[in-house]
Design an enzyme around this catalytic site. Structure first.
Site, PDB file in Angstrom:
ATOM      1  N   LYS A  55      47.235  40.475  39.504  1.00 48.09           N
ATOM      2  CA  LYS A  55      46.934  39.702  38.296  1.00 48.09           C
ATOM      3  C   LYS A  55      48.243  39.219  37.664  1.00 48.09           C
ATOM      4  O   LYS A  55      48.350  38.074  37.215  1.00 48.09           O
ATOM      5  CB  LYS A  55      46.137  40.536  37.295  1.00 48.09           C
ATOM      6  CG  LYS A  55      44.702  40.762  37.734  1.00 48.09           C
ATOM      7  CD  LYS A  55      43.938  41.744  36.861  1.00 48.09           C
ATOM      8  CE  LYS A  55      42.535  41.968  37.447  1.00 48.09           C
ATOM      9  NZ  LYS A  55      41.780  43.004  36.772  1.00 48.09           N
ATOM     10  N   GLN A  99      42.098  47.607  32.627  1.00 46.23           N
ATOM     11  CA  GLN A  99      41.750  47.730  34.042  1.00 46.23           C
ATOM     12  C   GLN A  99      40.849  48.951  34.249  1.00 46.23           C
ATOM     13  O   GLN A  99      41.162  50.043  33.778  1.00 46.23           O
ATOM     14  CB  GLN A  99      43.045  47.862  34.877  1.00 46.23           C
ATOM     15  CG  GLN A  99      42.813  47.937  36.366  1.00 46.23           C
ATOM     16  CD  GLN A  99      42.260  46.632  36.938  1.00 46.23           C
ATOM     17  OE1 GLN A  99      42.695  45.547  36.579  1.00 46.23           O
ATOM     18  NE2 GLN A  99      41.296  46.729  37.834  1.00 46.23           N
ATOM     19  N   ASP A 122      37.409  39.607  30.186  1.00 45.42           N
ATOM     20  CA  ASP A 122      36.478  40.188  31.158  1.00 45.42           C
ATOM     21  C   ASP A 122      35.022  39.930  30.752  1.00 45.42           C
ATOM     22  O   ASP A 122      34.109  40.212  31.519  1.00 45.42           O
ATOM     23  CB  ASP A 122      36.701  41.711  31.274  1.00 45.42           C
ATOM     24  CG  ASP A 122      37.567  42.073  32.484  1.00 45.42           C
ATOM     25  OD1 ASP A 122      37.791  41.195  33.334  1.00 45.42           O
ATOM     26  OD2 ASP A 122      38.009  43.232  32.559  1.00 45.42           O
TER      27      ASP A 122
END
Ligand code: NAD
Length: 299
Positions: A55, A99, A122
């Protein structure tokens, strides 16, 4: 009998990332700062370390400021909460995610609620989940967004199509079902899961089948209607002594499905790369909305 057209997620993601890179250059000149994403990584999970590094690299290539806040596994929920609130308040950060998985003892549901919905790239905050369910613009989870983009890229007809989504997780299955049934996409959606009866029969009805059950090679060739579009979300590392790395990646779909499907996304090189591209896109969308600019994007 012809084989499925393989959906090149890697190539499409690369194209999208390049386009996004140009857009970021323009936005940066216009606003005077780049879009910025912060990823919080708690603990030492090896797979998470790789995902986070990927990422970070993807951000860098697109001109997005990517930052990783690495916290030890012993970090308390209270400390994570304070860090999230600090980043929520930081005007130079547009996107924030934690994460997953997080170490035992930290409740992912609480984390989801702490992130500012405007920075929730997200798309897991209850507000964004609700906006998606109501057909209103919010931030949509990256993997289903990538799946939709793959369908669009190949002009797969969705209106009136029968879609089956295998798996009902908050991050893939549920938002995928919501996107496919949204106005403008207009599929008739069945959301199947571990308690569904006769999965094979349900799947055989699908014009579009999205496999996100997290079970290696679950979907067999005789589960798939000839010519159907199959998107394989699963990622599993299996030992393979014949492979140069001693292991290889497989999905939720058996390779034999290639003989039956019309379109098939491969593992690796399918949905995975699209997910990262959509994370960058969501960061740019969040940046634009926060700066009062036209967001473009899909969310
Ligand atoms: P999850 O474990 O949270 O959810 C799996 C879902 O599948 C559950 O709702 C469960 O009810 C359902 N399920 C389990 N066994 C089943 C069965 N036998 N038949 C039907 N349904 C079943 O997983 P997730 O986070 O949604 O991820 C699913 C898969 O996708 C995993 O392999 C994961 O690694 C992969 N994944 C890939 C990406 C990507 O970018 N490609 C992103 C997220 C997840």
């Amino acid at each position: 009998m012809s084989e499925a057209v393989i959906i090149d997620g890697k190539g499409l993601a690369q194209e999208l990332r390049e386009e996004l890179g140009h857009r970021v250059t323009e936005l940066r000149a216009q606003v005077g700062r780049p879009p910025a994403l912060t990823v919080i990584l708690v603990g030492e999970d090896p797979a998470s370390q790789v995902y986070v590094r990927n990422k970070e690299r993807a951000c860098e290539k697109a001109g997005i400021r990517g930052e990783v806040l690495r916290l030890p596994a012993s970090t308390s929920a209270g400390e994570i909460h304070r860090e999230i609130l600090r980043i929520n308040e930081d005007p130079s950060v547009d996107g924030l995610l934690v994460q997953l998985p997080v170490p035992d003892g930290i409740d992912p549901a609480a984390l989801r609620e702490w992130i500012d919905p405007a920075k929730d790239v997200d798309g897991l905050h209850p507000r964004n989940v609700g906006l998606l369910a109501s057909g209103m613009p919010g931030l949509v989870p990256c993997t289903p967004l990538g799946c939709l983009r793959m369908l669009r890229h190949h002009h797969v007809a969705t209106a009136g199509a029968r879609a089956v989504v295998l798996g009902r997780s908050l991050i893939v299955g549920r938002p995928m079902a919501a996107l496919l049934s949204a106005k403008g996409v207009d599929a008739t959606v069945t959301l199947a899961h571990s308690r569904s009866r006769d999965l094979a029969a349900i799947c055989r009805q699908a014009d579009i089948l999205v496999a996100a059950a997290g079970v290696p090679q679950l979907v067999q060739p005789d589960w798939v209607r000839r010519g159907a579009t199959v998107l394989d979300v699963g990622i599993h590392r299996v030992d393979d002594p014949t492979h140069p790395k001693g292991a290889r990646l497989v999905g939720d779909v058996d390779p034999g499905v290639r003989e039956v499907a019309g379109y098939l996304s491969p593992v690796p090189g399918g949905v995975g790369p699209m997910t990262i591209a959509m994370l960058l896109e969501n960061t740019v969308t969040a940046f634009c909305r926060r700066e009062g600019l036209e967001a473009g994007g899909e969310s």
